[in-house]
Design a protein around this motif. Structure first.
Motif: not given
Length: 234
Positions: A123-127
């Motif tokens: 999720r951190l990569q997406e954000r």
């Protein structure tokens, strides 16, 4: 083998208030140890004292060196990581900028890279291009945990990482902690949720009134109804 962290006869104070009363605690290399207790028991004060953030006497030996008397940034440079309860992020910087700020300047690469962080929490990569202030509470917790890891600590002290998080995110945090252990990072977990602490820890301590009231394995704590009733159950 000597412990990576050895706390002995630790007393801590906020002004004239005497909070910790002779605490003894140790953590071995690659071990997850949970520190349990009700609010006000002194758990957060203990990790802040180890990190040089409150007035303390006694001894905090980290990898054989004394930490009492050092400033927090000096302690961090020695390889002791700290994730505070308040999810201390930089809200106007992006996720990726927050992560890079945590990186320790070294000639050799650390154990953890941006790619590792994104693998732990996709999720951190997406954000990654989003300002951290716009993240949900769970995403901010993921970011705080990963930013601390970018400093390549040998031991990380984490204060209430699952507070206010949905069960799905709590499970992700548990996976994260186990991933640390696999890479040889020791963990001191300050936690109120008994289930996660007993599931992932090798040993647990229970605090009450600024003192250690129990030390043992998760199995021993499960079997000791009197300790749970006296010091943990609400």
């Amino acid at each position: 083998m000597s412990p990576i962290l050895h706390i002995s006869n630790l007393h801590a104070y906020y002004g004239k208030s005497h909070i910790l009363h002779g605490v003894d605690l140790h953590i071995d290399k690659g071990e997850i140890v949970s520190l349990l207790g009700r609010n006000g028991a002194g758990r957060s004060t203990l990790v802040k004292a180890a990190m040089g953030q409150v007035q303390a006497t006694g001894s905090v030996l980290f990898q054989g060196g004394e930490l009492i008397g050092l400033k927090a940034f000096q302690i961090a440079h020695k390889g002791l990581g700290y994730v505070p309860e308040n999810r201390d992020i930089f809200p106007t910087l992006t996720v990726e900028q927050n992560l890079l700020l945590g990186q320790k300047k070294r000639d050799t690469a650390g154990r953890w890279s941006l790619a590792d962080m994104y693998a732990l929490f996709p999720r951190l990569q997406e954000r990654r291009t989003v300002a951290a202030g716009f993240l949900s509470g769970g995403e901010q917790q993921m970011l705080t945990l990963c930013r601390s890891l970018m400093g390549d600590p040998d031991l990380i002290m984490i204060d209430e990482p699952t507070e206010g998080l949905a069960p799905k995110i709590v499970a992700l945090v548990a996976q994260y902690l186990l991933a640390l252990r696999e890479k040889g990072v020791s963990v001191l977990l300050v936690e109120q949720k008994l289930a996660i602490a007993l599931e992932i820890s090798q040993r647990v301590y229970v605090m009450g009134h600024g003192m250690i009231k129990f030390e043992g394995t998760p199995a021993q704590l499960r079997a000791d109804a009197a300790v749970r009733k006296e010091w943990l159950e609400v």
